[in-house]
Design a protein around this motif. Sequence first.
Motif, short mmCIF file in Angstrom:
data_model
loop_
_atom_site.label_atom_id
_atom_site.label_comp_id
_atom_site.label_asym_id
_atom_site.label_seq_id
_atom_site.Cartn_x
_atom_site.Cartn_y
_atom_site.Cartn_z
N LYS A 244 129.46 31.00 -69.39
CA LYS A 244 129.47 30.90 -67.92
C LYS A 244 128.10 31.22 -67.35
N LEU A 245 127.46 32.28 -67.85
CA LEU A 245 126.15 32.67 -67.35
C LEU A 245 125.12 31.57 -67.59
N THR A 246 125.14 31.00 -68.80
CA THR A 246 124.17 29.97 -69.16
C THR A 246 124.34 28.73 -68.29
N ILE A 247 125.58 28.32 -68.08
CA ILE A 247 125.85 27.14 -67.24
C ILE A 247 125.40 27.38 -65.81
N MET A 248 125.72 28.55 -65.27
CA MET A 248 125.33 28.86 -63.90
C MET A 248 123.81 28.84 -63.75
N ARG A 249 123.09 29.39 -64.73
CA ARG A 249 121.63 29.38 -64.66
C ARG A 249 121.10 27.96 -64.67
N LYS A 250 121.67 27.11 -65.54
CA LYS A 250 121.20 25.72 -65.63
C LYS A 250 121.47 24.95 -64.35
N LEU A 251 122.53 25.34 -63.64
CA LEU A 251 122.86 24.68 -62.38
C LEU A 251 122.09 25.26 -61.20
N GLY A 252 121.28 26.28 -61.48
CA GLY A 252 120.45 26.85 -60.43
C GLY A 252 121.08 27.97 -59.65
N PHE A 253 122.24 28.45 -60.11
CA PHE A 253 122.90 29.56 -59.42
C PHE A 253 122.43 30.89 -59.99
#
Length: 296
Positions: free
Chosen positions: A76-85
């Motif tokens: 979840k953390l990695t996906i959020m970072r990639k999405l700019g959140f």
Amino acid sequence: MPETKANGITIHYEDRGDTNAPPILLIMGFGAQMTLWPDELVDALVERGFRVIRYDNRDIGLSHKFDGVKAPGMVKLTIMRKLGFSPKVPYTIGDMADDGAGLLEALDIDRAHIVGGSMGGMIAQRFAERHADKTITLTSVFSTTGNSKLKPAKKEAMQVLVQRPASLEEDVLVEHGIKVARTIGSPGYQAPEDRLRERTRAAVQRSVYPEGPLRQMAAIISDGDRTRMLQQLDVPTLVLHGEDDPLIPVEHGHATAAAIPGAKIKTIPGWGHDLPLELVDELAEAIAEHAKSAGG
């Protein structure tokens, strides 16, 4: 071992050397107690004329534990970072840097040479940004800018780092710790079995806290890419990195040195992601030389 209140938490630390000598603050890495800095390295720095302070980061060793505080999972953390959140995490790498600054204040130390290894290098980088007035020099040891486009860790190195031991029985934890050390350690400087087993057992007997690394990993992932921040630093910087590091490949060291204006880099063949006794004098000399070149 002494403890103090700093940045609102309790921090366990060790302070060696002449209190009037130039101070070096050693910041350890992910899931690792301060005792992973070898006594021999600490002594070598003291012999070279420094006061050396090492401490347990929050959520590890004998320092404050954030019991019951949940962290988002790695995916979840990695996906959020990639999405700019910017994901919400229990604490940040910046918070951990503030712990080190708070410890210096508690010890009445105005400025210090900041040395961090692995995650500790990330913390040291943030320290130099957030507490430039307290930073004489920065030494980043087998660490990274956080740029996800750099060469990834070897699969087996990352797997062993995030794998949880089968149980919390002492012997199981010791065997797990030895496996981790062997997997990410230096291919050119294999630790003797008896020393590795003795140090691993001592670490297990000192403290076991499986929850802490989950929150520390959340802090690492949420910190993202520090390249732009590093480009703004104005502090004498040395980067030390092993040419055979399976966890944070040497390319990360080169990227760190390239980002920080005027930074120097020293790489060592055969060195992995540990602190072998055979390299203690070489590393101590490099850190001491760097510190003294800045007038410390």
